[in-house]
Scaffold this motif. Structure first.
Motif: not given
Length: 387
Positions: A297-302, A334-336, A348-351
């Motif tokens: 997983l790329s944490l910079g991508k949705d 979206l936009e994660t 935190m949005h991604f997590i």
């Protein structure tokens, strides 16, 4: 099933070798995760995710392929700043010598120190989180896990060991999380039980990420923390050896006539450009998470994952309220992607969505290490094979 107790967590935390310590931390997280799922079923707890985050951190702690990967992507020969250095060095009559030595100087004098700083920062964070949260999980397992009926006094006794207040200094979110884990043990409504467990994971995740803020920032900014000026000084010493009085006389003459200042300025410009390039590559490295079986997983991508059916719609008021604070795109992935991993809200949005998407994913319970590797690390040896 091995059940880690607080004394074992303390012993692992005290291990001096950061590589062995990280391996033991990762394995201990998986053991704690297995203990909890033995009661809850295959529902992810915070330790389930921590297993794979810690395993990923181990690559940075061991400097695994990091230096070689950065070097492979630098391609300094294509940079206009480097071409300027060559031109000025040629005018000074030292172009050939500099071309032979500059890449080695940049690598050994600067880049190795940047990678070392990253390794140290990631290792500090890995230990810091385990020392606190791993300890509390072990304490929770040893004090509350076996309860067959709800016991408020036992829960209160456990929670009394947690500091009041918000992170980074307070442990209020840990108190809320372990209360939710405990309540979930006895909740008969399967939907509410699942949502309580997700909320507990997010509460610990928020506490963890707040505590890790200094180490995350230090990792991402390691490239700027190492003094780039040392490259210029090392180059001058290489081109005009202090051991040669003739070379030093020539250097003094070039300084008087202003010729070396052009080379120094060109080297400074080159290092500024290299800082930007290396920072980008470090960000890619540090913002990657591998989940089993082999999902990178790329944490910079949705996120490109669906929510499980049980979590498509949420009904627990406290969970909905928490997500309203940390997830700006409700009920959507979206936009994660986090543009800046040093930003706590973006992390935190991604997590939040990662935890929700993977809450019921059976792949997360794959073994992190082989039995032979576990035996080696618990004996204090570096295991063989891919880690």
């Amino acid at each position: 099933m091995h059940i880690p107790l607080p004394d074992e967590v303390a012993a692992i935390t005290a291990i001096g070798d950061p590589t062995i310590r990280n391996l033991r931390i990762t394995q201990c997280y998986q053991e704690l995760s297995s203990v909890l799922t033995g009661r809850t079923g295959l529902v992810a707890n915070w330790c389930t995710f921590a297993t794979w985050a810690s395993k990923q951190a181990g690559q940075s702690i061991r400097r695994e392929d990091l230096l070689r990967g950065i070097e492979a992507r630098l391609a300094p020969g294509e940079l206009d700043e480097l071409k300027l250095v060559w031109r000025i060095a040629g005018n000074l009559g030292v172009g050939t010598l500099l071309q032979q030595s500059l890449q080695e100087i940049i690598r050994d004098t600067w880049l190795v120190r940047v990678v070392d700083r990253i390794s140290e920062a990631v290792g500090r964070g890995n230990r810091k989180v385990f020392e606190e949260i791993g300890w509390e999980f072990a304490r929770f397992v040893s004090s509350c896990f076996q309860d067959q009926v709800f016991d408020q006094q036992r829960l209160d006794a456990f929670c009394s060991g947690l500091r009041p207040g918000n992170p980074p200094h307070g442990q209020q979110y840990l108190k809320q999380a372990f209360t939710n884990y405990y309540n979930a043990f006895f909740e008969t409504d399967p939907q509410l039980r699942t949502e309580l467990q997700l909320q507990a994971n997010l509460e610990i995740g928020f506490h963890e990420q707040t505590r890790l803020q200094p180490e995350i920032a230090a990792s991402l900014n390691a490239v700027f923390a190492v003094n780039k000026r040392m490259i210029t000084e090392k180059v001058i010493d290489t081109l005009f050896s202090p051991a040669s009085w003739l070379a030093r006389i020539r250097l003094a003459y070039l300084k008087i006539t202003g010729n070396t200042s052009q080379l120094e300025m060109a080297l400074d410009q080159l290092m500024v450009r290299l800082q930007v390039i290396v920072r980008e590559q470090l960000t890619i490295h540090l913002m990657t998470l591998t989940l089993p079986p082999d999902e990178r997983l790329s944490l910079g991508k949705d996120l490109n994952k669906p929510y499980p059916e049980a979590l498509m719609r949420l009904s627990c008021a406290s969970l909905v309220a928490m997500l309203a604070e940390i997830d700006p795109t409700p009920d959507s992935v979206l936009e994660t992607g986090a543009a800046d991993w040093a930003s706590l809200p973006e992390r935190m949005h991604f997590i939040a969505d990662l935890f929700r998407c993977c809450h019921l994913d059976p792949a997360l319970y794959a073994p992190a290490f082989t039995p032979q590797q576990i035996a080696a690390m618990k004996a204090g040896r570096l295991p063989a094979g891919r880690l």
